[in-house]
Write an enzyme that holds these catalytic residues in place. Sequence first.
Site, PDB file in Angstrom:
ATOM      1  CG  ASP A 103      -2.103  -0.964   1.035  1.00  0.00           C
ATOM      2  OD1 ASP A 103      -2.332  -1.428  -0.102  1.00  0.00           O
ATOM      3  OD2 ASP A 103      -2.783  -1.255   2.037  1.00  0.00           O
ATOM      4  CE  LYS A 159      -8.713  -2.573  13.008  1.00  0.00           C
ATOM      5  NZ  LYS A 159      -7.710  -2.916  14.051  1.00  0.00           N
ATOM      6  CB  SER A 160      -3.546   2.703  15.217  1.00  0.00           C
ATOM      7  OG  SER A 160      -3.141   1.784  14.229  1.00  0.00           O
ATOM      8  N   GLY A 180      -6.146   2.095   8.734  1.00  0.00           N
ATOM      9  CA  GLY A 180      -4.769   2.406   9.060  1.00  0.00           C
ATOM     10  C   GLY A 180      -4.614   3.106  10.401  1.00  0.00           C
TER      11      GLY A 180
END
Length: 265
Positions: free
Chosen positions: A45, A164-165, A161
Site C-alpha cells: 500500500d 483504526k490504531s 490504518g
Amino acid sequence: MRISIVHNNNAKSLEANQKLTAGLAAGGFVMDEKRPDVVISIGGDGTLLSAFHRYADQLNSVRFIGVHTGHLGFYTDWRDFEIDELVEALKNDSGESVSYPLLDVLADYEDGTTSHYLALNEATLKRPNGTMRADVYIKENFFESFRGDGLCVCTPTGSTGYSKSNGGAVMHPRLDALQVTEIASINNRVFRTLAAPMILAPDEWMITRPEAFQDYLMTIDQFTITPQMVTEIRFRIADERIHFARYRHMHFWDRVEDAFIGAKQ
C-alpha cells in the site's frame, strides 16, 4: 493503452517488475511515465500511495492497479505470481473501474499563504513537543476545544490504518464520508472532548484552529510536513476521486477479515 509502473526495490517487486515489463512489451502496450492511462503499483500500500501522489494531478484520466508483493495490501488486487493473468486482463480491458473518495486539506498560515493537499488515506495535525490546543468546528459551527497529542482525519479506505490504531471505526469504501479520530485526547474536569470518533456526512467539513505554536507537524498520507505558523486547517471530501481498474473484486470485508483476523478457526 499507455502504462506506467511504480515499484519499490525489494527483490520480489524487482522480479515482478521485470516480468510485467516484458509481458507488456510483448502485448504491444506503450510505456509512458508522463501521461499514462493506467498506473501499476508493485509493492504494498505504501508503494501505491507513492504512485497516487505522483499522478495526483491526473486523477480524472488515470486508473490505478496494485500488485501485492508484501504482507498486507488493501489497495492491491493482484499478487506477484499473477503477472501473466494481469497482462491478459489488460489486453481485454474495457475501461471498467471503481472509485473511492479522497481527503481535501486546505491549510492557512499566519503570513496569509495557503497550502492545498490531497490524501488517499489520512491527514493529521500533531504537536510532538507539548499539548496541542485547538478549537474544532463542524462546518462553521463551534464544536469543541481539543486538548491532546493531535487529530487524525481519514477517508473510508484509510480507516483501516492510523485512524483504526487510535480507536476509529472501519468504514466501507463506498461511503462518501470522513472520519475524525482523536490522538491521546485529555479529558478531565477542566478539559472535555467528545472522546469518540466522528463520521462526517458528504456535505460537512471540519475546521481546526490551533493555538499559535511553531512546532506543529502535519502528515499527508506517508509524508510529514513541518508547516509555517498554522492559523486554520479545513478537511473535507475532495472533488477528485481515485479510480482503480477493477477486473475482479475481493469483497471489502473479506479483506478486513484476512488482514486483521486471519484464518477462521
